[in-house]
Design a protein around this motif. Structure first.
Motif, PDB file in Angstrom:
ATOM      1  N   ARG A  21       0.685  -1.103  -0.120  1.00 27.37           N
ATOM      2  CA  ARG A  21       0.206   0.198  -0.029  1.00 27.37           C
ATOM      3  C   ARG A  21       0.815   1.273  -0.014  1.00 27.37           C
ATOM      4  O   ARG A  21       0.569   2.283  -0.706  1.00 27.37           O
ATOM      5  CB  ARG A  21      -0.903  -0.209   0.943  1.00 27.37           C
ATOM      6  CG  ARG A  21      -1.745   1.320   1.198  1.00 27.37           C
ATOM      7  CD  ARG A  21      -2.756   1.107   2.418  1.00 27.37           C
ATOM      8  NE  ARG A  21      -3.670   0.163   2.207  1.00 27.37           N
ATOM      9  CZ  ARG A  21      -4.781  -0.001   3.192  1.00 27.37           C
ATOM     10  NH1 ARG A  21      -4.850   0.805   4.187  1.00 27.37           N
ATOM     11  NH2 ARG A  21      -5.668  -1.076   2.800  1.00 27.37           N
ATOM     12  N   ALA A  24       2.235   1.954  -3.263  1.00 28.46           N
ATOM     13  CA  ALA A  24       1.037   2.561  -4.328  1.00 28.46           C
ATOM     14  C   ALA A  24       1.078   3.984  -4.164  1.00 28.46           C
ATOM     15  O   ALA A  24       1.107   4.581  -4.968  1.00 28.46           O
ATOM     16  CB  ALA A  24       0.051   1.574  -4.275  1.00 28.46           C
ATOM     17  N   ALA A  28       1.876   7.237  -6.464  1.00 24.23           N
ATOM     18  CA  ALA A  28       0.662   8.109  -6.884  1.00 24.23           C
ATOM     19  C   ALA A  28       1.295   9.279  -6.484  1.00 24.23           C
ATOM     20  O   ALA A  28       1.072  10.338  -7.257  1.00 24.23           O
ATOM     21  CB  ALA A  28      -0.490   7.874  -5.783  1.00 24.23           C
ATOM     22  N   HIS A  72       3.833  -7.132  -6.589  1.00 22.14           N
ATOM     23  CA  HIS A  72       2.952  -5.797  -5.934  1.00 22.14           C
ATOM     24  C   HIS A  72       3.420  -4.715  -6.508  1.00 22.14           C
ATOM     25  O   HIS A  72       2.753  -3.786  -6.953  1.00 22.14           O
ATOM     26  CB  HIS A  72       3.483  -5.465  -4.437  1.00 22.14           C
ATOM     27  CG  HIS A  72       3.083  -7.069  -3.520  1.00 22.14           C
ATOM     28  ND1 HIS A  72       1.750  -7.173  -3.315  1.00 22.14           N
ATOM     29  CD2 HIS A  72       3.780  -7.740  -2.718  1.00 22.14           C
ATOM     30  CE1 HIS A  72       1.539  -8.156  -2.555  1.00 22.14           C
ATOM     31  NE2 HIS A  72       2.910  -8.491  -2.274  1.00 22.14           N
ATOM     32  N   PRO A  75       2.244  -4.197 -11.003  1.00 22.85           N
ATOM     33  CA  PRO A  75       1.053  -3.589 -11.571  1.00 22.85           C
ATOM     34  C   PRO A  75       0.828  -2.198 -11.118  1.00 22.85           C
ATOM     35  O   PRO A  75       0.162  -1.587 -12.003  1.00 22.85           O
ATOM     36  CB  PRO A  75       0.134  -4.565 -10.637  1.00 22.85           C
ATOM     37  CG  PRO A  75       0.877  -5.862 -10.145  1.00 22.85           C
ATOM     38  CD  PRO A  75       2.267  -5.449 -10.012  1.00 22.85           C
ATOM     39  N   VAL A  76       1.368  -1.767 -10.130  1.00 23.43           N
ATOM     40  CA  VAL A  76       1.471  -0.386 -10.039  1.00 23.43           C
ATOM     41  C   VAL A  76       2.008   0.649 -11.050  1.00 23.43           C
ATOM     42  O   VAL A  76       1.756   1.635 -11.427  1.00 23.43           O
ATOM     43  CB  VAL A  76       1.909   0.150  -8.659  1.00 23.43           C
ATOM     44  CG1 VAL A  76       1.839   1.485  -8.290  1.00 23.43           C
ATOM     45  CG2 VAL A  76       1.165  -0.732  -7.486  1.00 23.43           C
ATOM     46  N   ALA A  78       2.662  -0.297 -14.071  1.00 15.88           N
ATOM     47  CA  ALA A  78       2.042  -0.595 -15.277  1.00 15.88           C
ATOM     48  C   ALA A  78       0.784   0.305 -15.201  1.00 15.88           C
ATOM     49  O   ALA A  78       0.725   1.170 -16.251  1.00 15.88           O
ATOM     50  CB  ALA A  78       1.581  -1.805 -15.564  1.00 15.88           C
ATOM     51  N   GLU A  79       0.102   0.569 -14.068  1.00 15.35           N
ATOM     52  CA  GLU A  79      -0.874   1.460 -13.840  1.00 15.35           C
ATOM     53  C   GLU A  79      -0.740   2.788 -14.354  1.00 15.35           C
ATOM     54  O   GLU A  79      -1.391   3.572 -15.083  1.00 15.35           O
ATOM     55  CB  GLU A  79      -1.504   1.491 -12.634  1.00 15.35           C
ATOM     56  CG  GLU A  79      -2.686   2.466 -12.479  1.00 15.35           C
ATOM     57  CD  GLU A  79      -3.029   2.259 -10.917  1.00 15.35           C
ATOM     58  OE1 GLU A  79      -3.854   3.193 -10.586  1.00 15.35           O
ATOM     59  OE2 GLU A  79      -2.650   1.593 -10.091  1.00 15.35           O
ATOM     60  N   TYR A  80       0.789   3.346 -13.968  1.00 13.44           N
ATOM     61  CA  TYR A  80       1.027   4.579 -13.953  1.00 13.44           C
ATOM     62  C   TYR A  80       2.042   4.936 -15.548  1.00 13.44           C
ATOM     63  O   TYR A  80       2.299   5.759 -15.809  1.00 13.44           O
ATOM     64  CB  TYR A  80       1.823   5.338 -12.961  1.00 13.44           C
ATOM     65  CG  TYR A  80       0.935   5.670 -11.839  1.00 13.44           C
ATOM     66  CD1 TYR A  80       0.265   6.635 -11.833  1.00 13.44           C
ATOM     67  CD2 TYR A  80       0.930   4.823 -10.871  1.00 13.44           C
ATOM     68  CE1 TYR A  80      -0.733   6.899 -10.602  1.00 13.44           C
ATOM     69  CE2 TYR A  80       0.210   4.957  -9.691  1.00 13.44           C
ATOM     70  CZ  TYR A  80      -0.522   6.008  -9.528  1.00 13.44           C
ATOM     71  OH  TYR A  80      -1.503   6.254  -8.420  1.00 13.44           O
ATOM     72  N   GLY A  81       2.306   3.696 -16.104  1.00 10.20           N
ATOM     73  CA  GLY A  81       3.321   3.577 -17.212  1.00 10.20           C
ATOM     74  C   GLY A  81       4.705   4.190 -16.858  1.00 10.20           C
ATOM     75  O   GLY A  81       5.268   4.656 -17.726  1.00 10.20           O
TER      76      GLY A  81
END
Length: 257
Positions: A21, A24, A28, A72, A75-76, A78-81
């Motif tokens: 967490r 992530a 962000a 873990h 995926p994070v 990849a989410e933001y590129g």
């Protein structure tokens, strides 16, 4: 500089393990501040050529090769590129070269290949994770070359970036890293990377399990870094003296053998 990303790490890696967490939230924070992640090779190539860097550049790096980077962190990212660099100790990864010395659950080579396919740069971090500046020349070259050959065999491309285990290096180690085919290397230093450091001594800042949101914000904005890591730097200076003495004694013993 990250190590493990894990919910329940072993005691040996807990201090340098970031909760999923928290990781992530940190990614962000990078996105919210308009920073631009890039790979280690990309940074070094820009500085060598004189090309301008992207707006507010930042490196996201992982050392050793813990399994949570795939489970873990990927995926994070990849989410933001976001691109990142993973420096692997080849003798710690699960598979045909595993020496059994890893401190926690490690990646296997299928996972490393998936990370590479997703755009993560795979760099070298030695074979068995020793203090490289304490090694004789033959063992030093083995650690660097064997790591590079294994990554090339398993991933399909030889690593061009390297990170020193524990952050330790000296002029001899840096020369060996260059001569064995790595184009750039990262230390720790807990300071901002700057072009003047040269391509084989670029600094990073450490992200720990105890790194809270405010401290992380200061790190990525380059604020109060010296104060944040004052204790680390004092310990590093004291330990450097001890390690130099050990190295001299070790070389003297080998010369007299």
């Amino acid at each position: 500089m990250y190590h493990a990303v894990a919910t329940d790490p072993r005691d040996a890696t807990r201090a340098l393990s970031v909760a999923p967490r928290a990781f992530a939230e940190q990614m962000a924070a990078i996105a919210d501040r308009g920073l631009t992640p890039l790979g280690t090779a990309e940074l070094a190539a820009a500085w060598r050529s004189g090309r301008p860097l992207p707006r507010r550049p930042v490196l996201i790096t992982f050392d050793d090769g813990y399994e949570g980077v795939h489970r873990h962190a990927l995926p994070v990212l990849a989410e933001y590129g976001f691109p990142a660099t993973l420096f692997v100790s080849t003798g710690w990864l699960r598979g045909p070269y595993d020496t059994g010395a890893a401190l926690d659950t490690m990646l296997d080579w299928d996972q490393v290949r998936e990370l590479a396919a997703a755009g993560v740069e795979i760099g070298g971090h030695s074979h068995t994770h020793p203090q490289l500046d304490q090694l004789g020349e033959e063992r030093l070259r083995f650690e660097l070359i064997h790591c590079r050959e294994i990554v090339a065999d398993q991933v399909g491309a030889a690593p061009v970036s390297f990170a020193y285990p524990y952050g330790y290096s000296d002029r001899r180690v840096r020369r060996a890293v260059r001569e064995t085919g790595y184009a750039q290397a990262l230390a720790v230093g807990n300071g901002l990377a700057r072009r003047a450091q040269g391509p084989y001594a670029l600094r990073r800042v450490t992200v720990r399990r105890g790194t809270g949101p405010d401290e992380f914000a200061r790190l990525v904005e380059g604020r109060a870094i010296a104060r944040t890591f004052a204790r680390d730097r004092a310990l590093t200076k004291g330990y450097a003296v001890l390690r130099r003495a050990r190295r001299v004694r070790g070389w003297s013993s080998r010369a007299g053998a």
